[in-house]
Design a protein around this motif. Sequence first.
Motif, short mmCIF file in Angstrom:
data_model
loop_
_atom_site.label_atom_id
_atom_site.label_comp_id
_atom_site.label_asym_id
_atom_site.label_seq_id
_atom_site.Cartn_x
_atom_site.Cartn_y
_atom_site.Cartn_z
N GLU A 4 0.83 -1.20 0.00
CA GLU A 4 0.00 0.00 0.00
C GLU A 4 0.86 1.25 0.00
O GLU A 4 2.06 1.21 0.32
CB GLU A 4 -0.93 -0.02 1.21
CG GLU A 4 -1.91 -1.19 1.19
CD GLU A 4 -2.77 -1.26 2.44
OE1 GLU A 4 -2.38 -0.70 3.48
OE2 GLU A 4 -3.87 -1.86 2.36
N VAL A 5 0.23 2.37 -0.34
CA VAL A 5 0.92 3.64 -0.41
C VAL A 5 1.67 3.96 0.89
O VAL A 5 2.79 4.47 0.87
CB VAL A 5 -0.07 4.77 -0.76
CG1 VAL A 5 0.55 6.14 -0.52
CG2 VAL A 5 -0.51 4.64 -2.22
N MET A 9 5.44 5.63 0.76
CA MET A 9 5.30 7.07 0.53
C MET A 9 6.30 7.89 1.33
O MET A 9 6.84 7.44 2.35
CB MET A 9 3.87 7.52 0.89
CG MET A 9 3.60 7.58 2.38
SD MET A 9 1.89 8.07 2.74
CE MET A 9 2.04 8.61 4.45
N VAL A 98 -4.30 10.27 -3.38
CA VAL A 98 -4.49 8.89 -2.94
C VAL A 98 -4.51 8.89 -1.42
O VAL A 98 -4.17 9.89 -0.78
CB VAL A 98 -3.38 7.96 -3.46
CG1 VAL A 98 -3.48 7.77 -4.95
CG2 VAL A 98 -2.00 8.50 -3.07
N THR A 102 -4.44 3.07 -0.31
CA THR A 102 -4.47 2.81 -1.74
C THR A 102 -3.33 1.86 -2.09
O THR A 102 -2.22 2.00 -1.59
CB THR A 102 -4.31 4.11 -2.55
OG1 THR A 102 -5.34 5.03 -2.19
CG2 THR A 102 -4.37 3.84 -4.05
N VAL A 104 -0.26 0.33 -4.13
CA VAL A 104 0.77 0.96 -4.96
C VAL A 104 0.51 0.69 -6.44
O VAL A 104 0.73 1.54 -7.29
CB VAL A 104 2.17 0.46 -4.55
CG1 VAL A 104 3.24 0.92 -5.55
CG2 VAL A 104 2.52 0.96 -3.16
N ALA A 107 -2.05 3.16 -7.57
CA ALA A 107 -1.44 4.49 -7.63
C ALA A 107 -0.56 4.63 -8.87
O ALA A 107 -0.56 5.66 -9.55
CB ALA A 107 -0.64 4.77 -6.37
N VAL A 121 -0.76 12.49 -0.69
CA VAL A 121 -1.43 11.47 0.12
C VAL A 121 -2.23 12.20 1.19
O VAL A 121 -1.69 13.03 1.92
CB VAL A 121 -0.42 10.52 0.78
CG1 VAL A 121 -1.15 9.41 1.55
CG2 VAL A 121 0.50 9.91 -0.27
N LEU A 133 3.45 10.64 -2.67
CA LEU A 133 3.94 9.46 -3.37
C LEU A 133 4.52 9.90 -4.70
O LEU A 133 3.83 10.50 -5.52
CB LEU A 133 2.79 8.46 -3.62
CG LEU A 133 3.22 7.16 -4.30
CD1 LEU A 133 3.98 6.26 -3.32
CD2 LEU A 133 2.01 6.42 -4.86
N VAL A 138 7.25 4.51 -5.96
CA VAL A 138 6.57 3.36 -6.56
C VAL A 138 7.58 2.30 -7.00
O VAL A 138 7.37 1.10 -6.82
CB VAL A 138 5.72 3.81 -7.76
CG1 VAL A 138 5.15 2.61 -8.50
CG2 VAL A 138 4.58 4.73 -7.29
#
Length: 218
Positions: A4-5, A9, A98, A102, A104, A107, A121, A133, A138
């Motif tokens: 996840e983000v 992030m 996001v 969320t 990745v 995203a 974010v 992010l 990513v």
Amino acid sequence: MSIEVKDVMGRTAVTVLVQASFGEIVAAMRRYAVDAVTVIDAERRPIGVVSEDDLLLKEIDPVRHSVSIFESRRRRRAHDKAAAVTAGELMTAPAITVTPRTSVRDAAQLMHARQIKQLPVIDVVTGRVIGVLRRRDVLRVFNRPAAELEKDVRTALPEGVPFTVEIDAGVVTVGGRVRRRSQAIALAEAVRAVEGVVDVVSEVVCDEDDFVVVPPLM
């Protein structure tokens, strides 16, 4: 396991208020070595983003003070940004955001579809910016430890079958035996969907081909 983000992030978002001047935006970008800043309102809620591309229009638009009636809306907007002096005038709005939960993968798809380099974010309750992010964040999913990646790959494989798994620079080679070809294909796609997998080499053997080739209509 879906990454996840919140797992990748940046915890510090570089932000400017809507009334920030051109010079203040440039100074913030230089100070924090970023190529975009999030524009926020008085409650720290994101309302837009100013990127280096937006600022460069000031330099590359030679006719920013004259607009032809035959120009496209996009070109007119470029002229407006070239003449802009505040964040509110320069920003691309609304801000595309996001949340920490969320995935990745989602995203990344959003970044690709919208051709944007970073996503603010936000807190799901307050709507305030709590991080950012970026594309480089990513890409961190492809640097996962091999043991961690192998664990998730094996979780994606059917239980009760002795599959072999080898990982080299994110490329996963899977070996084993299944009954049907469709199972082998589904297995490879399940592994490919694991966060951090660069590619899949399937050495899975199938006992029967259940794919039916339909002849073309004449």
